[in-house]
Motif scaffolding. Structure first.
Motif, PDB file in Angstrom:
ATOM      1  N   GLU A 110       1.204  10.337   9.455  1.00  0.00           N
ATOM      2  CA  GLU A 110       0.024   9.724   9.603  1.00  0.00           C
ATOM      3  C   GLU A 110      -0.819   8.807   8.576  1.00  0.00           C
ATOM      4  O   GLU A 110      -0.107   8.700   7.716  1.00  0.00           O
ATOM      5  CB  GLU A 110      -1.342  10.748  10.079  1.00  0.00           C
ATOM      6  N   LEU A 111      -1.611   7.926   9.100  1.00  0.00           N
ATOM      7  CA  LEU A 111      -2.335   6.980   8.128  1.00  0.00           C
ATOM      8  C   LEU A 111      -3.235   7.884   7.243  1.00  0.00           C
ATOM      9  O   LEU A 111      -3.772   8.846   7.643  1.00  0.00           O
ATOM     10  CB  LEU A 111      -2.983   6.106   8.643  1.00  0.00           C
ATOM     11  N   VAL A 112      -3.173   7.579   5.922  1.00  0.00           N
ATOM     12  CA  VAL A 112      -4.379   8.214   5.225  1.00  0.00           C
ATOM     13  C   VAL A 112      -5.692   7.632   5.473  1.00  0.00           C
ATOM     14  O   VAL A 112      -5.774   6.516   6.025  1.00  0.00           O
ATOM     15  CB  VAL A 112      -4.013   7.818   3.826  1.00  0.00           C
TER      16      VAL A 112
ATOM     17  N   PHE B 153       0.610   4.363  -2.591  1.00  0.00           N
ATOM     18  CA  PHE B 153       0.614   5.814  -2.613  1.00  0.00           C
ATOM     19  C   PHE B 153       1.659   6.518  -3.126  1.00  0.00           C
ATOM     20  O   PHE B 153       1.454   7.566  -3.446  1.00  0.00           O
ATOM     21  CB  PHE B 153       0.587   6.007  -0.947  1.00  0.00           C
TER      22      PHE B 153
ATOM     23  N   PHE C  66      -2.414  12.310   0.069  1.00  0.00           N
ATOM     24  CA  PHE C  66      -1.405  11.477   0.605  1.00  0.00           C
ATOM     25  C   PHE C  66      -0.164  12.048   1.030  1.00  0.00           C
ATOM     26  O   PHE C  66       0.195  11.834   2.408  1.00  0.00           O
ATOM     27  CB  PHE C  66      -0.884  10.497  -0.493  1.00  0.00           C
TER      28      PHE C  66
ATOM     29  N   ARG D 249      -4.184  -2.036   7.897  1.00  0.00           N
ATOM     30  CA  ARG D 249      -3.388  -1.306   9.229  1.00  0.00           C
ATOM     31  C   ARG D 249      -4.197  -1.264  10.305  1.00  0.00           C
ATOM     32  O   ARG D 249      -3.653  -0.917  11.295  1.00  0.00           O
ATOM     33  CB  ARG D 249      -3.002   0.091   8.625  1.00  0.00           C
TER      34      ARG D 249
ATOM     35  N   SER E 105       1.287  11.535   5.088  1.00  0.00           N
ATOM     36  CA  SER E 105       2.296  10.799   5.250  1.00  0.00           C
ATOM     37  C   SER E 105       3.511  11.777   5.781  1.00  0.00           C
ATOM     38  O   SER E 105       4.306  11.302   6.487  1.00  0.00           O
ATOM     39  CB  SER E 105       2.844  10.119   3.962  1.00  0.00           C
TER      40      SER E 105
ATOM     41  N   LEU F 137      -1.574  -3.412   4.356  1.00  0.00           N
ATOM     42  CA  LEU F 137      -2.777  -3.167   4.107  1.00  0.00           C
ATOM     43  C   LEU F 137      -3.486  -4.380   4.759  1.00  0.00           C
ATOM     44  O   LEU F 137      -2.908  -5.561   4.134  1.00  0.00           O
ATOM     45  CB  LEU F 137      -3.266  -2.783   2.965  1.00  0.00           C
TER      46      LEU F 137
ATOM     47  N   GLN G 251     -10.081  -1.069   8.223  1.00  0.00           N
ATOM     48  CA  GLN G 251      -9.505  -1.449   6.929  1.00  0.00           C
ATOM     49  C   GLN G 251      -9.772  -2.946   6.689  1.00  0.00           C
ATOM     50  O   GLN G 251     -10.176  -3.529   5.729  1.00  0.00           O
ATOM     51  CB  GLN G 251      -8.204  -1.199   6.638  1.00  0.00           C
TER      52      GLN G 251
ATOM     53  N   SER H 125       0.908  -1.121   0.092  1.00  0.00           N
ATOM     54  CA  SER H 125       0.108   0.006   0.066  1.00  0.00           C
ATOM     55  C   SER H 125       0.802   1.195   0.056  1.00  0.00           C
ATOM     56  O   SER H 125       0.594   2.219  -0.794  1.00  0.00           O
ATOM     57  CB  SER H 125      -0.882  -0.116   1.218  1.00  0.00           C
ATOM     58  N   GLY H 126       1.993   1.226   0.601  1.00  0.00           N
ATOM     59  CA  GLY H 126       2.962   2.337   0.640  1.00  0.00           C
ATOM     60  C   GLY H 126       3.240   2.652  -0.702  1.00  0.00           C
ATOM     61  O   GLY H 126       3.367   3.882  -1.061  1.00  0.00           O
TER      62      GLY H 126
ATOM     63  N   THR I 243      -7.895   5.134   1.572  1.00  0.00           N
ATOM     64  CA  THR I 243      -7.008   4.060   1.479  1.00  0.00           C
ATOM     65  C   THR I 243      -7.637   2.719   0.677  1.00  0.00           C
ATOM     66  O   THR I 243      -6.928   2.277  -0.212  1.00  0.00           O
ATOM     67  CB  THR I 243      -6.495   3.578   2.879  1.00  0.00           C
TER      68      THR I 243
HETATM   69  P1  AMP Z   1       4.703   2.389   4.438  1.00  0.00           P
HETATM   70  O1  AMP Z   1       5.698   2.469   3.135  1.00  0.00           O
HETATM   71  O2  AMP Z   1       3.880   1.281   4.514  1.00  0.00           O
HETATM   72  O3  AMP Z   1       5.535   2.995   5.774  1.00  0.00           O
HETATM   73  O4  AMP Z   1       3.658   3.747   3.928  1.00  0.00           O
HETATM   74  C1  AMP Z   1       3.976   4.942   3.844  1.00  0.00           C
HETATM   75  C2  AMP Z   1       2.638   5.838   4.255  1.00  0.00           C
HETATM   76  O5  AMP Z   1       1.757   5.451   3.300  1.00  0.00           O
HETATM   77  C3  AMP Z   1       2.086   5.738   5.402  1.00  0.00           C
HETATM   78  O6  AMP Z   1       3.024   6.625   6.495  1.00  0.00           O
HETATM   79  C4  AMP Z   1       0.764   6.297   5.294  1.00  0.00           C
HETATM   80  O7  AMP Z   1       0.506   7.527   5.211  1.00  0.00           O
HETATM   81  C5  AMP Z   1       0.435   5.631   3.909  1.00  0.00           C
HETATM   82  N1  AMP Z   1      -0.127   4.279   3.922  1.00  0.00           N
HETATM   83  C6  AMP Z   1       0.291   3.120   3.700  1.00  0.00           C
HETATM   84  N2  AMP Z   1      -0.630   2.086   3.877  1.00  0.00           N
HETATM   85  C7  AMP Z   1      -1.444   2.611   4.469  1.00  0.00           C
HETATM   86  C8  AMP Z   1      -2.710   1.940   5.135  1.00  0.00           C
HETATM   87  N3  AMP Z   1      -2.977   0.920   5.169  1.00  0.00           N
HETATM   88  N4  AMP Z   1      -3.583   3.019   5.556  1.00  0.00           N
HETATM   89  C9  AMP Z   1      -3.200   4.213   5.673  1.00  0.00           C
HETATM   90  N5  AMP Z   1      -2.044   4.868   5.312  1.00  0.00           N
HETATM   91  C10 AMP Z   1      -1.271   3.960   4.632  1.00  0.00           C
END
Ligand code: AMP
Length: 197
Positions: free
Chosen positions: A61-63, A40, A53, A99, A57, A97, A103, A36-37, A68
Motif C-alpha cells: 500500500e501507499l504511505v 522511504f 513505511f 502517485r 509497504s 511522486l 499528492q 520516493s521509494g 509522504t
Molecule cells: P516504489 O519503489 O516506488 O515501488 O515504492 C516502494 C513503496 O514506497 C511503495 O509501495 C509505497 O509503500 C512507498 N511509496 C513510494 N512512493 C510513494 C508515494 N509517492 N506515496 C506513497 N507511498 C509511496
C-alpha cells in the motif's frame, strides 16, 4: 522549501525502464534524481517513520499522503543543506511522486513542473514480453504470469491518468519505452533540454 524547485516528473509502468532512466539521467550534472521509494527505503527501519513505511509497504500500500509529502520534502531540504542538491542550478527529477492527485496538489507551489516524462509502450505486448522474460531470468515464475503483468500495467495506467491530467498537456512528453536504454535516454533529453533552459 521557499522557492519552488524546477522539476521534471518521471512516470512509467512496470518494465518501462523508469528506474534505469531516473538513475542514469540523475548522474548528469545539472540533474538531481529523487525516487520516493528510495527515500522511504533509506529510513532507519527501527525509527518511528521507518516502522510506518514498513507497515504500508509490506501490504503493497501507499504511505499516507501527508507523511509522504513531509518525508520527501524533508529529504530534499536536507540534500540542499548538505550541498548535494543545488536548486539554483539543478533540475529535480522526481520519480515515484506524486502517485495521486492529492499528492500532486500538495506539491503545487513546492515544485515548478517544467516537464512530465511518461514512458509508455507503443506496443504493450512487447512490454509484457519484456517483463515476462525478466521475471523468468530472475527465477520469479509467479511474476511471469502474463495476466498478472497485464493487470499491474492496467492498474498503473488507471492510477496515473488522473495524476497526468493534473498537469497542462503542453508539459507532458510521452516517450516510447521500447527502444534501447540509450535511445530512450536521448529522446528524454531531447524533450527535456528545451524545457529546462
Ligand atoms: P516504489 O519503489 O516506488 O515501488 O515504492 C516502494 C513503496 O514506497 C511503495 O509501495 C509505497 O509503500 C512507498 N511509496 C513510494 N512512493 C510513494 C508515494 N509517492 N506515496 C506513497 N507511498 C509511496
Amino acid at each position: 522549501m521557499s522557492t519552488a524547485f524546477k522539476t521534471v516528473l518521471l512516470f512509467g509502468p512496470p518494465g518501462s525502464g523508469k528506474g534505469t532512466q531516473g538513475v542514469a539521467i540523475g548522474t548528469l550534472p545539472g540533474f538531481f534524481h529523487c525516487s520516493s521509494g528510495d527515500v522511504f527505503r533509506s529510513l532507519d527501519p527501527e525509527s518511528e517513520l521507518g516502522k510506518v513505511f514498513k507497515q504500508y509497504s509490506t501490504r503493497g500500500e501507499l504511505v499516507p499522503d501527508d507523511v509522504t509529502i513531509d518525508i520527501c520534502t524533508d529529504f530534499l531540504n536536507k540534500q540542499v543543506d548538505a550541498g548535494k542538491f543545488n536548486p539554483a542550478n539543478d533540475v529535480l527529477l522526481l520519480d515515484g511522486l506524486p502517485r495521486n492527485v492529492a499528492q500532486a496538489q500538495a506539491l503545487d507551489g513546492k515544485i515548478d513542473v517544467v516537464k512530465v516524462v511518461y514512458l509508455e509502450a507503443s506496443d504493450t505486448e512487447a512490454l509484457v514480453q519484456r517483463l515476462k522474460k525478466r521475471a523468468l531470468d530472475s527465477g520469479r515464475a509467479d511474476d511471469a504470469d502474463e495476466n498478472v503483468i497485464r493487470n499491474r500495467m492496467q492498474v498503473y495506467t488507471d492510477e496515473t491518468a488522473p495524476v497526468l491530467a493534473h498537469y497542462p498537456d503542453n508539459v507532458i512528453a510521452k516517450i516510447d519505452a521500447l527502444p534501447t536504454p540509450a535511445e530512450v535516454m536521448r529522446t528524454i533529453l531531447d524533450a527535456l533540454i528545451p524545457a529546462i533552459g
